[in-house]
Design a protein around this motif. Structure first.
Motif, PDB file in Angstrom:
ATOM      1  N   CYS A 291       0.812  -1.222   0.000  1.00 54.73           N
ATOM      2  CA  CYS A 291       0.000   0.000   0.000  1.00 54.73           C
ATOM      3  C   CYS A 291       0.844   1.271   0.000  1.00 54.73           C
ATOM      4  O   CYS A 291       2.065   1.245   0.088  1.00 54.73           O
ATOM      5  CB  CYS A 291      -0.973  -0.011   1.178  1.00 54.73           C
ATOM      6  N   SER A 292       0.162   2.400  -0.052  1.00 55.97           N
ATOM      7  CA  SER A 292       0.822   3.696  -0.224  1.00 55.97           C
ATOM      8  C   SER A 292       1.497   4.218   1.036  1.00 55.97           C
ATOM      9  O   SER A 292       2.163   5.252   0.990  1.00 55.97           O
ATOM     10  CB  SER A 292      -0.214   4.725  -0.692  1.00 55.97           C
ATOM     11  N   MET A 293       1.381   3.521   2.151  1.00 55.23           N
ATOM     12  CA  MET A 293       2.141   3.927   3.326  1.00 55.23           C
ATOM     13  C   MET A 293       3.631   3.684   3.125  1.00 55.23           C
ATOM     14  O   MET A 293       4.474   4.354   3.714  1.00 55.23           O
ATOM     15  CB  MET A 293       1.648   3.177   4.566  1.00 55.23           C
ATOM     16  N   GLN A 294       3.957   2.705   2.279  1.00 52.96           N
ATOM     17  CA  GLN A 294       5.347   2.398   1.944  1.00 52.96           C
ATOM     18  C   GLN A 294       6.201   2.250   3.209  1.00 52.96           C
ATOM     19  O   GLN A 294       7.226   2.921   3.394  1.00 52.96           O
ATOM     20  CB  GLN A 294       5.918   3.461   1.007  1.00 52.96           C
ATOM     21  N   CYS A 295       5.768   1.363   4.074  1.00 52.60           N
ATOM     22  CA  CYS A 295       6.446   1.174   5.362  1.00 52.60           C
ATOM     23  C   CYS A 295       7.899   0.746   5.173  1.00 52.60           C
ATOM     24  O   CYS A 295       8.188  -0.194   4.426  1.00 52.60           O
ATOM     25  CB  CYS A 295       5.702   0.135   6.193  1.00 52.60           C
ATOM     26  N   GLN A 296       8.784   1.431   5.876  1.00 53.08           N
ATOM     27  CA  GLN A 296      10.205   1.091   5.843  1.00 53.08           C
ATOM     28  C   GLN A 296      10.423  -0.201   6.631  1.00 53.08           C
ATOM     29  O   GLN A 296       9.847  -0.386   7.708  1.00 53.08           O
ATOM     30  CB  GLN A 296      11.024   2.209   6.479  1.00 53.08           C
ATOM     31  N   MET A 297      11.263  -1.077   6.089  1.00 49.24           N
ATOM     32  CA  MET A 297      11.431  -2.369   6.730  1.00 49.24           C
ATOM     33  C   MET A 297      12.801  -2.957   6.434  1.00 49.24           C
ATOM     34  O   MET A 297      13.509  -2.512   5.523  1.00 49.24           O
ATOM     35  CB  MET A 297      10.339  -3.348   6.269  1.00 49.24           C
TER      36      MET A 297
ATOM     37  N   HIS B 175      10.570   5.334  11.143  1.00 46.63           N
ATOM     38  CA  HIS B 175      10.513   6.298  10.047  1.00 46.63           C
ATOM     39  C   HIS B 175       9.464   7.330  10.394  1.00 46.63           C
ATOM     40  O   HIS B 175       8.492   7.043  11.096  1.00 46.63           O
ATOM     41  CB  HIS B 175      10.164   5.585   8.734  1.00 46.63           C
ATOM     42  N   VAL B 176       9.639   8.545   9.905  1.00 51.69           N
ATOM     43  CA  VAL B 176       8.739   9.642  10.253  1.00 51.69           C
ATOM     44  C   VAL B 176       7.286   9.333   9.889  1.00 51.69           C
ATOM     45  O   VAL B 176       6.359   9.781  10.566  1.00 51.69           O
ATOM     46  CB  VAL B 176       9.201  10.951   9.576  1.00 51.69           C
TER      47      VAL B 176
ATOM     48  N   GLN C 193      -4.922   0.388   4.657  1.00 52.03           N
ATOM     49  CA  GLN C 193      -3.681   1.036   5.116  1.00 52.03           C
ATOM     50  C   GLN C 193      -3.583   0.879   6.635  1.00 52.03           C
ATOM     51  O   GLN C 193      -3.643   1.859   7.377  1.00 52.03           O
ATOM     52  CB  GLN C 193      -3.637   2.528   4.735  1.00 52.03           C
ATOM     53  N   PRO C 194      -3.452  -0.345   7.140  1.00 52.43           N
ATOM     54  CA  PRO C 194      -3.533  -0.570   8.594  1.00 52.43           C
ATOM     55  C   PRO C 194      -2.535   0.237   9.411  1.00 52.43           C
ATOM     56  O   PRO C 194      -2.840   0.632  10.541  1.00 52.43           O
ATOM     57  CB  PRO C 194      -3.261  -2.076   8.726  1.00 52.43           C
ATOM     58  N   THR C 195      -1.341   0.487   8.853  1.00 51.96           N
ATOM     59  CA  THR C 195      -0.338   1.204   9.646  1.00 51.96           C
ATOM     60  C   THR C 195      -0.623   2.699   9.726  1.00 51.96           C
ATOM     61  O   THR C 195       0.089   3.424  10.425  1.00 51.96           O
ATOM     62  CB  THR C 195       1.079   0.975   9.077  1.00 51.96           C
ATOM     63  N   MET C 196      -1.664   3.158   9.057  1.00 51.49           N
ATOM     64  CA  MET C 196      -2.111   4.539   9.205  1.00 51.49           C
ATOM     65  C   MET C 196      -3.082   4.690  10.378  1.00 51.49           C
ATOM     66  O   MET C 196      -3.248   5.782  10.920  1.00 51.49           O
ATOM     67  CB  MET C 196      -2.792   5.036   7.906  1.00 51.49           C
ATOM     68  N   MET C 197      -3.705   3.611  10.757  1.00 56.07           N
ATOM     69  CA  MET C 197      -4.751   3.676  11.778  1.00 56.07           C
ATOM     70  C   MET C 197      -4.304   4.274  13.114  1.00 56.07           C
ATOM     71  O   MET C 197      -5.091   4.990  13.757  1.00 56.07           O
ATOM     72  CB  MET C 197      -5.342   2.284  12.000  1.00 56.07           C
ATOM     73  N   PRO C 198      -3.069   4.035  13.580  1.00 51.95           N
ATOM     74  CA  PRO C 198      -2.673   4.644  14.856  1.00 51.95           C
ATOM     75  C   PRO C 198      -2.777   6.159  14.881  1.00 51.95           C
ATOM     76  O   PRO C 198      -3.001   6.740  15.951  1.00 51.95           O
ATOM     77  CB  PRO C 198      -1.222   4.184  15.011  1.00 51.95           C
ATOM     78  N   TYR C 199      -2.654   6.814  13.740  1.00 48.74           N
ATOM     79  CA  TYR C 199      -2.828   8.270  13.695  1.00 48.74           C
ATOM     80  C   TYR C 199      -4.254   8.647  14.110  1.00 48.74           C
ATOM     81  O   TYR C 199      -4.472   9.624  14.836  1.00 48.74           O
ATOM     82  CB  TYR C 199      -2.545   8.808  12.294  1.00 48.74           C
TER      83      TYR C 199
ATOM     84  N   LEU D 182       4.582  -2.391  10.808  1.00 51.98           N
ATOM     85  CA  LEU D 182       4.319  -3.240   9.646  1.00 51.98           C
ATOM     86  C   LEU D 182       2.966  -3.912   9.851  1.00 51.98           C
ATOM     87  O   LEU D 182       2.620  -4.277  10.970  1.00 51.98           O
ATOM     88  CB  LEU D 182       5.383  -4.323   9.477  1.00 51.98           C
ATOM     89  N   CYS D 183       2.229  -4.100   8.780  1.00 49.84           N
ATOM     90  CA  CYS D 183       0.975  -4.838   8.883  1.00 49.84           C
ATOM     91  C   CYS D 183       1.212  -6.283   8.454  1.00 49.84           C
ATOM     92  O   CYS D 183       2.332  -6.691   8.119  1.00 49.84           O
ATOM     93  CB  CYS D 183      -0.119  -4.180   8.042  1.00 49.84           C
TER      94      CYS D 183
END
Length: 718
Positions: free
Chosen positions: A28-34, A54-55, A195-201, A61-62
């Motif tokens: 997805c578009s979050m492009q999580c660094q890993m 990462h900022v 975009q699960p890693t966006m949910m914490p926001y 990671l999901c």
């Protein structure tokens, strides 16, 4: 017994080597660094993924990111070119495959002209490869026919933002502002699964007292988080937003000073929406007046607010109109260009933002320039060292290219990392059209449903191997490293493009030695354009957390918040538009024969058409087959039990999926995810009606009928 345990323990600790690959999730578009950690124990390799701080993604990671590497090492991964002979794919050398492509391209150009060739790109490509593919189509092939799978994803939001603001960057501000935003409207976006890693926001925002409003026909995981869920009737989103806007205006909640200084078109919108009947809007949308009123007042009165959109409201024949109306709401209360305020189009694909900025779209040149603008044409022709007159004009959208193939106006096609046989509306038509091609080349990781129809399949490199920049959901350009070498005969997409250009005698225009070489040319091509990357370099990206464009010169820190003082139109103002309650292109409505709405979407464990995620055992195990979500009352009406096979039919075809009873659905609507092919491909049902402005298909609204079937009748009915 003791000796056996001792031997086992010794084997477990005998790590012979360890390698660490820095990369980004390909999904997805979050492009999580890993990082992917490779451990060799005896002769076996074991892999573990972990997030990097990462900022944007904060080390998260999901499920998909943690298992993304599994498809890279799958036994069915393509590792050498394939050429179809007598209906069967056989292994050939790169030289033979390229020679065949060169001969066939030349033959088609000689017989039918340059525009008989088409190129179909992808929003999974890096910026460098997206840029190069646009250049390849226009310089090496000299064709106007290029578009990409992002046409089915981001085109409605991009068109709406461009018309309203004068430019499109997805987010007008940054993710970091979400936790400090007081009220948010999430329209047609299921962030929790997509975009699960966006949910914490958003969870942090709720902890800070934010009020969240979700507009969606389904009670998704995202809607369950909301303080207010508007469970709108499919296809009536534009009408609903007119109702919200009507209350804002009539209750005198508009930001008049902002409108006077920075907005045009307000009076015409005011005149139209105040003439509308709120009771009629409520009846047709299925949303109670009190909920519409609460949304309007809450969003207008809070000090800060943001609006988020995604495919739910965009993948319709009035998707552009609906997004523009949501932006009407945003502008009318002055919630843009300041902290905690703005618009966010939730990009679906990994490089959905960057891929549409640099030349894959039919009407665009790099830097978000227009291919019809003479100054833009001159600028790019100079960068590419060709004459302006040699640049083709604009082509047609992705689905319209398929129609040209059916009519045999296009007889040769190159597809990069996309699967339109599954992802396109009216999918049976698409498959039959592609069979008519005289030359069909597919570049991919696997033999997808589309690749099966090809004459030549070329093996692409994976996210672990392919260095390049990506532009994430908020417009942040990042550099994805590639420490892992390509396996066997695999080549990078950018190398494949250059190789084909060479056999066509165009190597002087494609003499790159690295992805960085391409990016440096992209920087020059984007300079002064809307999407200006000129000040971004690989060196800068290696040293930081990415840079938000526009970044017009070296040393510039990037642009975190757009439109603080002016919009991107020549008059520096945002534009408001009158949005009719009824779309110009009428949507398919339920009838006696087809009494239910069908809407489509995603599930967390899969991505796009599932070509990659179904090669991951950990992801496949979570959703082996497709399904139909249906309200229990509706299921009872049609004598459908839970977890039984169901046949769904529209005017265009039929599919067979398993029922899932859920009170999260509206009783007049069923939901089927989009990730499956064959007799479970929901796009067999979807009409090919297009938004007149963005050419986005209407994936979210079609009429169907349903009936239960017996397991032993599946083959007969399919």
């Amino acid at each position: 017994m003791t000796k056996s345990l001792s031997k086992y323990s010794q084997q477990q600790t005998q790590v012979q080597s360890e390698k660490i690959y820095d990369t980004q999730c390909p999904f997805c578009s979050m492009q999580c660094q890993m990082q992917l950690i490779e451990q060799t124990i005896d002769t076996n390799k074991q892999y573990t993924a972990r997030g990097i701080d990462h900022v944007t993604t904060k080390g998260r990671l999901c499920l998909k990111g943690m298992n993304a590497h599994q498809h890279v090492f799958h036994s069915e991964r393509l590792t050498h070119p394939l050429l179809k002979r007598n209906g069967t794919f056989v292994r050939v050398s790169w030289e033979e495959a390229l020679q065949y492509i060169g001969e066939q391209v030349t033959s088609i150009q000689h017989q039918r002209g340059h525009h008989a060739l088409g190129v179909y790109g992808s929003a999974s490509l890096t910026n460098e490869e997206a840029y190069l593919l646009g250049k390849f189509a226009r310089v090496a092939l000299k064709t106007k026919h290029i578009d990409y799978n992002g046409r089915y994803c981001m085109s409605a939001a991009a068109t709406a933002a461009t018309q309203t603001f004068g430019m499109d960057r997805g987010f007008t501000n940054t993710l970091s502002e979400i936790p400090h935003t007081r009220v948010m409207i999430l329209a047609g976006t299921n962030i929790a699964e997509c975009q699960p890693t966006m949910m914490p926001y958003f969870k942090e925002a709720k902890e800070n007292g934010a009020f969240i409003i979700v507009i969606d026909p389904r009670q998704t995981l995202t809607a369950q988080m909301a303080d207010l869920h508007l469970q709108v009737k499919p296809g009536t989103d534009a009408m609903l937003t007119n109702g919200i806007l009507k209350i804002i205006i009539e209750e005198q909640l508009t930001n008049d000073s902002f409108i006077e200084r920075r907005v045009s078109g307000f009076e015409a919108v005011k005149h139209y929406v105040t003439s509308l009947d709120l009771k009629e809007i409520s009846k047709k949308t299925g949303v109670p007046i009190e909920q519409i009123r609460k949304t309007a007042i809450k969003f207008a009165k809070e000090e800060t607010g943001m609006i988020f959109t995604a495919r739910g409201v965009e993948q319709q024949t009035d998707g552009v109109a609906t997004v523009k109306n949501l932006l009407n709401i945003l502008i009318s209360v002055g919630k843009v260009g300041k902290y905690g305020c703005g618009y966010a189009a939730i990009t679906g694909q990994g490089n959905g933002q960057g891929a549409r900025e640099h030349g894959q779209k039919a009407d665009q040149l790099p830097g978000y320039r227009s291919i019809e603008n003479e100054a833009d044409r001159s600028f790019i022709a100079n960068v590419w060292n060709i004459k302006k007159e040699e640049l083709p004009r604009k082509g047609v959208s992705a689905y319209e290219m398929i129609k040209k193939i059916d009519k045999q106006d296009i007889t040769g096609m190159l597809i990069f990392c996309s699967n339109p046989v599954v992802s396109s509306p009216n999918a049976n038509f698409v498959k039959n059209a592609l069979k008519k091609l005289k030359l069909f080349v597919v570049v991919d990781l696997f033999v997808s449903e589309t690749a099966k129809l090809a004459d030549v399949i070329l093996p692409a490199s994976s996210f672990l191997e392919d260095e390049g920049t990506m532009t994430n959901v908020e417009g942040r350009v990042t550099l994805r490293g590639a420490a892992k070498p390509c396996p066997e005969e695999v080549r990078h997409d950018w190398q494949i493009i250059c190789d084909i250009a060479a056999v066509l005698g165009k190597s002087q225009f494609f003499s790159y030695q690295s992805a960085e070489d391409i990016f440096n040319e992209l920087r020059r091509a984007s300079q002064g354009g809307t999407a200006d990357y000129f000040g971004i370099t690989y060196e800068r990206l290696r040293q930081g957390d990415g840079i938000l464009w526009p970044c017009p010169k070296p040393g510039h820190s990037g642009t975190e918040r757009l439109f603080e003082t002016e919009f991107a139109h020549p008059d520096k103002k945002a534009k408001m538009f009158v949005i009719p309650n009824e779309p110009i292109v009428q949507k398919e409505q339920p009838t006696e024969q087809y009494p239910l709405f069908l809407t489509t979407g995603r599930v967390m464990s899969h991505y796009l058409t599932g070509v990659q995620t179904r090669k991951s055992p950990a992801l496949l195990a979570r959703h082996v087959e497709s399904f139909m979500e249906i309200h229990p009352k509706t299921a009872d009406k049609y004598k459908i039990e839970d977890r039984v096979l169901v046949k769904i039919e529209s005017k265009r075809g039929s599919i067979i999926v398993r029922s899932v009873l859920s009170e999260a659905m509206r009783p007049d609507t069923v939901f089927v995810p989009m990730h499956w092919s064959g007799m479970q491909n929901v796009n067999h049902l979807v009409a090919a009606d297009l938004d007149p402005l963005s050419k986005m298909p209407s994936f979210k609204v079609c009429a169907v009928r349903i009936k239960p079937i017996l397991d032993n009748h599946v083959n007969e009915l399919s």
